[in-house]
Design a protein around this motif. Sequence first.
Motif, PDB file in Angstrom:
ATOM      1  N   SER A  26       8.898  41.526 -36.451  1.00 27.20           N
ATOM      2  CA  SER A  26       7.600  41.092 -35.747  1.00 27.20           C
ATOM      3  C   SER A  26       6.651  42.334 -36.613  1.00 27.20           C
ATOM      4  CB  SER A  26       7.448  41.090 -34.474  1.00 27.20           C
ATOM      5  OG  SER A  26       7.754  42.307 -33.894  1.00 27.20           O
ATOM      6  N   LEU A  27       6.762  43.009 -37.047  1.00 21.88           N
ATOM      7  CA  LEU A  27       5.895  44.056 -37.746  1.00 21.88           C
ATOM      8  C   LEU A  27       5.099  43.415 -38.860  1.00 21.88           C
ATOM      9  CD1 LEU A  27       8.148  47.108 -37.360  1.00 21.88           C
ATOM     10  CD2 LEU A  27       5.763  46.794 -36.103  1.00 21.88           C
ATOM     11  N   PRO A  28       3.872  43.779 -38.891  1.00 22.22           N
ATOM     12  CA  PRO A  28       3.015  43.120 -40.255  1.00 22.22           C
ATOM     13  C   PRO A  28       3.465  44.362 -41.287  1.00 22.22           C
ATOM     14  CG  PRO A  28       1.569  43.798 -38.379  1.00 22.22           C
ATOM     15  CD  PRO A  28       2.987  44.224 -37.908  1.00 22.22           C
ATOM     16  N   PRO A  29       3.208  44.095 -42.594  1.00 25.78           N
ATOM     17  CA  PRO A  29       3.488  44.889 -43.664  1.00 25.78           C
ATOM     18  C   PRO A  29       2.748  46.208 -43.574  1.00 25.78           C
ATOM     19  CG  PRO A  29       3.048  42.726 -44.616  1.00 25.78           C
ATOM     20  CD  PRO A  29       2.508  42.597 -42.911  1.00 25.78           C
ATOM     21  N   ASN A  30       3.398  47.055 -43.951  1.00 28.82           N
ATOM     22  CA  ASN A  30       2.744  48.611 -44.086  1.00 28.82           C
ATOM     23  C   ASN A  30       2.500  49.001 -42.710  1.00 28.82           C
ATOM     24  OD1 ASN A  30       2.360  48.729 -46.853  1.00 28.82           O
ATOM     25  ND2 ASN A  30       0.557  47.169 -46.847  1.00 28.82           N
ATOM     26  N   GLU A  31       3.247  48.599 -41.731  1.00 29.06           N
ATOM     27  CA  GLU A  31       3.134  49.242 -40.379  1.00 29.06           C
ATOM     28  C   GLU A  31       4.410  50.295 -40.205  1.00 29.06           C
ATOM     29  OE1 GLU A  31       1.027  49.477 -37.948  1.00 29.06           O
ATOM     30  OE2 GLU A  31      -0.466  48.141 -39.326  1.00 29.06           O
ATOM     31  N   PRO A  32       4.217  51.048 -39.494  1.00 30.16           N
ATOM     32  CA  PRO A  32       5.427  52.250 -39.389  1.00 30.16           C
ATOM     33  C   PRO A  32       6.886  51.520 -38.620  1.00 30.16           C
ATOM     34  CG  PRO A  32       3.549  53.373 -38.602  1.00 30.16           C
ATOM     35  CD  PRO A  32       3.041  51.772 -38.596  1.00 30.16           C
ATOM     36  N   LEU A  33       7.924  52.052 -39.338  1.00 26.71           N
ATOM     37  CA  LEU A  33       9.059  51.214 -38.737  1.00 26.71           C
ATOM     38  C   LEU A  33       9.715  51.906 -37.591  1.00 26.71           C
ATOM     39  CD1 LEU A  33      11.075  50.104 -41.988  1.00 26.71           C
ATOM     40  CD2 LEU A  33       9.562  48.641 -40.583  1.00 26.71           C
ATOM     41  N   THR A  39      14.668  46.679 -34.035  1.00 24.97           N
ATOM     42  CA  THR A  39      14.498  45.461 -34.602  1.00 24.97           C
ATOM     43  C   THR A  39      15.631  44.626 -34.225  1.00 24.97           C
ATOM     44  OG1 THR A  39      13.192  46.910 -36.352  1.00 24.97           O
ATOM     45  CG2 THR A  39      14.015  44.687 -36.894  1.00 24.97           C
ATOM     46  N   LEU A  40      16.977  45.296 -34.549  1.00 28.53           N
ATOM     47  CA  LEU A  40      18.001  44.375 -34.191  1.00 28.53           C
ATOM     48  C   LEU A  40      18.312  43.722 -33.024  1.00 28.53           C
ATOM     49  CD1 LEU A  40      21.056  46.740 -35.898  1.00 28.53           C
ATOM     50  CD2 LEU A  40      20.125  44.520 -36.593  1.00 28.53           C
ATOM     51  N   ARG A 153       0.477  42.661 -33.744  1.00 27.12           N
ATOM     52  CA  ARG A 153      -0.433  41.616 -33.269  1.00 27.12           C
ATOM     53  C   ARG A 153       0.184  40.641 -32.606  1.00 27.12           C
ATOM     54  NH1 ARG A 153      -3.718  39.950 -38.450  1.00 27.12           N
ATOM     55  NH2 ARG A 153      -4.561  38.068 -37.069  1.00 27.12           N
ATOM     56  N   ASP A 154      -0.282  40.427 -31.433  1.00 29.20           N
ATOM     57  CA  ASP A 154       0.064  39.157 -30.412  1.00 29.20           C
ATOM     58  C   ASP A 154      -0.386  37.867 -31.020  1.00 29.20           C
ATOM     59  OD1 ASP A 154       1.388  41.343 -28.978  1.00 29.20           O
ATOM     60  OD2 ASP A 154      -0.272  41.370 -27.679  1.00 29.20           O
TER      61      ASP A 154
END
Length: 163
Positions: A26-33, A39-40, A153-154
């Motif tokens: 659900s993270l947009p590109p270039n956001e900290p992981l 995530t799993l 982003r929601d």
Amino acid sequence: MITACFPLLITGVFELCIRLPIRVSSLPPNEPLPPGAFTLVEDIIAVDGHGGLEFRKAWRARYEASTIMRKLLRDLSIFWGATGTIAGAAFIVVSWTTTDDIAIGVGYGLPWLWAIVCALISIKWTRRELKREREELHEHPQLVKRQVSLHIRDDKPEQQNIA
């Protein structure tokens, strides 16, 4: 094992330091992981468990507010990542240097043994930390606040009409 576990290790060790130019969960590109375990859990429960967007929002809020949950997910990512990467490499070496019968046994049997042992350790570890989290939140409810932001982003980005 290595291809699944090495990313867990890297995202656990370098929590919120890695950015990818692609969307991850659900993270947009270039956001900290966040750690791979975050995530799993998010994807398995939101998609396979039909938790949907509601679960994703609640899971993110819990990760952002709970120091114990963030540490648990980071530590579990490192634990699964390190043990899986090391075990996977050892299984490859054993498989390449022994007879075919032993290689098949190692290649198909030992990863299951590794997964079962790690799962049992993770269950016990998680239960202990969740109990500690409940006790801490009961004693100090003022500590529950957003401490980290994942910048998710929601809302869905508006689609552009191309005429």
